[in-house]
Design an enzyme around this catalytic site. Structure first.
Site, PDB file in Angstrom:
ATOM      1  N   PHE A 183      42.481   2.775  41.122  1.00  0.00           N
ATOM      2  CA  PHE A 183      41.948   2.346  39.838  1.00  0.00           C
ATOM      3  C   PHE A 183      42.439   0.918  39.577  1.00  0.00           C
ATOM      4  CE2 PHE A 183      41.985   2.251  35.155  1.00  0.00           C
ATOM      5  CZ  PHE A 183      40.695   2.717  34.890  1.00  0.00           C
ATOM      6  N   SER A 185      43.964  -0.700  37.441  1.00  0.00           N
ATOM      7  CA  SER A 185      45.280  -0.950  36.856  1.00  0.00           C
ATOM      8  C   SER A 185      46.433  -0.598  37.783  1.00  0.00           C
ATOM      9  CB  SER A 185      45.437  -0.165  35.546  1.00  0.00           C
ATOM     10  OG  SER A 185      45.406   1.230  35.807  1.00  0.00           O
ATOM     11  N   LYS A 186      46.137   0.001  38.936  1.00  0.00           N
ATOM     12  CA  LYS A 186      47.203   0.391  39.853  1.00  0.00           C
ATOM     13  C   LYS A 186      47.756  -0.823  40.592  1.00  0.00           C
ATOM     14  CE  LYS A 186      47.037   4.802  38.985  1.00  0.00           C
ATOM     15  NZ  LYS A 186      46.038   4.809  37.894  1.00  0.00           N
ATOM     16  N   ASN A 187      48.901  -0.652  41.236  1.00  0.00           N
ATOM     17  CA  ASN A 187      49.531  -1.769  41.945  1.00  0.00           C
ATOM     18  C   ASN A 187      48.622  -2.337  43.025  1.00  0.00           C
ATOM     19  OD1 ASN A 187      51.596  -0.682  40.379  1.00  0.00           O
ATOM     20  ND2 ASN A 187      53.168  -1.216  41.874  1.00  0.00           N
TER      21      ASN A 187
END
Length: 370
Positions: A183, A185-187
């Site tokens: 997604f 927003s993940k790292n």
């Protein structure tokens, strides 16, 4: 200056040339579902985490669902998971027809508490889903012993912890299945949804690969019921570009977290996040605890100053309306979970934060908490 909780464009725009080249390559190939880009991405990330098999899927949520389906989890079964987690963990259990059984968590790492989990065991318990929350591994030695003691399958929810490690072993590759999310927003954030399922087990991998594509093998022959869990070739190609930068993204997040620890260490009323011995934390979130009922005031104060922050998670799973029917069956107390839901606040920690932005966050918190 405004400090967003996350600035995906700061990262993606720095790679415009490479991302557009990857897009053009897929466009010219005409292969938009599965194919060589997906296979290359699976190989690269699978090798990175030390997994024998890596299976690209449509989202982190679908990775959990596919793992449960491949393990044969269904009606009449129970699966233990923490109450303090994102909804997908519990939601996927319910979607199989199984029952999520919630347990409490630790106040320091925010991860599942196995003493609480012990109280959740029944004859129907078939699996446990430990969540490596906010970028840090759960105690996998204890998890493994717990699973062996009770004959449980283990699915690591590694949505927030790609690259986090436990005593030198990467999260996700230490159990029956590991699941990852890409997604935005993940790292390692994609330009849309995407996920990955990993396993060391040849038979489980074979089942999951078939189930990813409607349980079909060979074409139009279905020995099992699966789903449409395929990863798009375009997402795989774009993620491959960003994956080349992933070690640097991790280094910068760790640097930012260390800076916060130094700058906020002496602020009364704050509890800073800790890293357990033997863990490498990758800081998907930098989550503080604000004591004495002051969390909401601090949050509003930061927002008024243009500093992004968020509560992960304000409503635990055992308090969600869709799981209200499970309340009378609860086998664990949720003292820590409910305390954390009232205290936690995540502040910006993404790699592209400037020095002045970090200083602004620190000074704002110090001022508002004084």
């Amino acid at each position: 200056m405004p400090v967003p909780l996350l600035d995906v464009n700061a990262q993606n725009h720095a790679l415009k040339t490479e991302l557009r080249a990857a897009f053009d390559k897929v466009l010219e190939s005409g292969r938009f579902i599965m194919g060589e880009e997906v296979e290359a991405f699976e190989s690269e990330v699978g090798s990175y985490v030390g997994a024998k098999h890596a299976i690209g899927v449509s989202s982190g949520t679908d990775a959990i669902l596919l793992a449960l389906m491949a393990l044969g989890i269904g009606p009449g079964d129970e699966v233990i998971c923490p109450s303090f987690t994102f909804f997908a963990t519990a939601g996927c259990i319910a979607r199989t027809g199984a029952t999520p059984v919630f347990c409490d968590c630790h106040p320091d790492t925010f991860n599942l508490d196995f003493t609480s989990a012990e109280a959740c065991i029944s004859e129907q318990t078939k699996a446990i889903i430990p969540v490596h929350l906010f970028g840090q591994s759960i105690d996998m030695k204890t998890c493994d012993a717990f699973a062996r003691k009770h004959g449980l399958k283990v699915i690591e929810d590694t949505a927030q912890s790609l690259g986090a490690s436990y005593h030198g072993k990467y999260c996700g590759a230490m159990s029956d299945f590991g699941t990852y999310s890409f997604f935005p927003s993940k790292n390692l954030g994609g330009l849309g949804d995407g996920g990955l399922l990993v396993t060391q087990d040849d038979q489980l991998a074979e089942i999951a690969v078939k189930m990813r594509n409607h349980g079909m093998h060979p074409r139009y022959y279905h020995e099992m019921v699966g789903g449409n869990f395929r990863l798009d070739a375009l997402q795989a190609a774009l993620l491959r570009v960003k994956f080349q930068q992933y070690p640097e993204y991790t280094r910068l997040r760790q640097h930012n977290a260390a800076y916060y620890h130094e700058g906020l260490a002496d602020v009364n009323g704050l509890v800073l996040p800790v890293t357990d011995e033997g863990n490498e934390h990758i800081w998907n979130q930098f989550t503080i605890r604000v004591l004495d009922g002051k969390r909401d005031a601090l949050r509003q104060g930061l927002l008024d100053l243009g500093i992004g922050c968020e509560i992960y998670y304000p409503v635990p799973m055992h308090q969600q309306q869709c799981f209200a029917h499970l309340a009378d069956q609860a086998r664990s107390a949720f003292k820590v979970t409910e305390q954390l839901a009232a205290e936690v606040l995540s502040i910006p920690v993404y790699p592209e934060l400037t020095q002045s932005q970090k200083d602004e966050v620190i000074e704002a918190i110090r001022s508002l908490m004084s």
